[in-house]
Design a protein around this motif. Structure first.
Motif, short mmCIF file in Angstrom:
data_model
loop_
_atom_site.label_atom_id
_atom_site.label_comp_id
_atom_site.label_asym_id
_atom_site.label_seq_id
_atom_site.Cartn_x
_atom_site.Cartn_y
_atom_site.Cartn_z
N VAL A 192 0.84 -1.21 0.00
CA VAL A 192 0.00 0.00 0.00
C VAL A 192 0.87 1.25 0.00
O VAL A 192 0.62 2.20 -0.74
CB VAL A 192 -0.96 -0.01 1.21
N ALA A 193 1.94 1.26 0.82
CA ALA A 193 2.84 2.41 0.86
C ALA A 193 3.51 2.63 -0.50
O ALA A 193 3.66 3.77 -0.95
CB ALA A 193 3.90 2.22 1.94
N LYS A 194 3.89 1.56 -1.16
CA LYS A 194 4.52 1.67 -2.48
C LYS A 194 3.54 2.28 -3.50
O LYS A 194 3.92 3.17 -4.26
CB LYS A 194 4.96 0.28 -2.95
N ILE A 195 2.32 1.83 -3.49
CA ILE A 195 1.30 2.37 -4.41
C ILE A 195 1.06 3.85 -4.11
O ILE A 195 0.98 4.69 -5.01
CB ILE A 195 -0.02 1.57 -4.34
N TRP A 196 0.93 4.19 -2.83
CA TRP A 196 0.68 5.58 -2.46
C TRP A 196 1.82 6.50 -2.88
O TRP A 196 1.60 7.62 -3.30
CB TRP A 196 0.45 5.72 -0.96
#
Length: 86
Positions: A76-80
Motif C-alpha cells: 500500500v505504501a509503495k502504491i501511495w
C-alpha cells in the motif's frame, strides 16, 4: 469519494456467502484458523484484542508472493508513493 476517484466499482455479494469472493473467503478462513478455531475466549474483549494483534502482525510481518514479496503495508505504501495524486 475515494473509491470513485480511483475507478473502483462497489459490488456486493450475497449475504453469508463468502465463497462468492475467493479472496474474502480465504482471508476469513485465515482469521478463523488463527483465532476462534485455536483459542477459547472467556470474554469478547479478549477476542477483539487478539484479532487486532493478529491483523497488525498480518499486515506488517508476512511477505506475500501475490504482492511481489512485500507485506500488505509495504505494498500500500509503495502504491501511495508511486501514485501520489491518486
Amino acid at each position: 469519494m475515494i473509491r470513485e476517484a480511483n475507478g473502483i466499482n462497489h459490488r456486493l455479494s450475497k449475504l453469508n456467502h463468502p465463497w462468492n469472493n475467493g479472496q474474502v473467503g480465504r482471508m476469513n478462513r485465515t482469521i478463523n484458523e488463527a483465532t476462534v478455531k485455536r483459542f477459547h475466549y472467556e470474554i469478547y474483549q479478549k477476542l477483539q484484542t487478539h484479532l487486532a494483534d493478529f491483523m497488525a502482525a498480518y499486515n506488517f510481518a508476512p511477505r506475500l508472493k501475490t504482492l511481489s514479496g512485500l507485506t500488505p503495508y509495504e505494498y500500500v505504501a509503495k502504491i501511495w508513493t508511486s501514485e501520489p495524486n491518486q
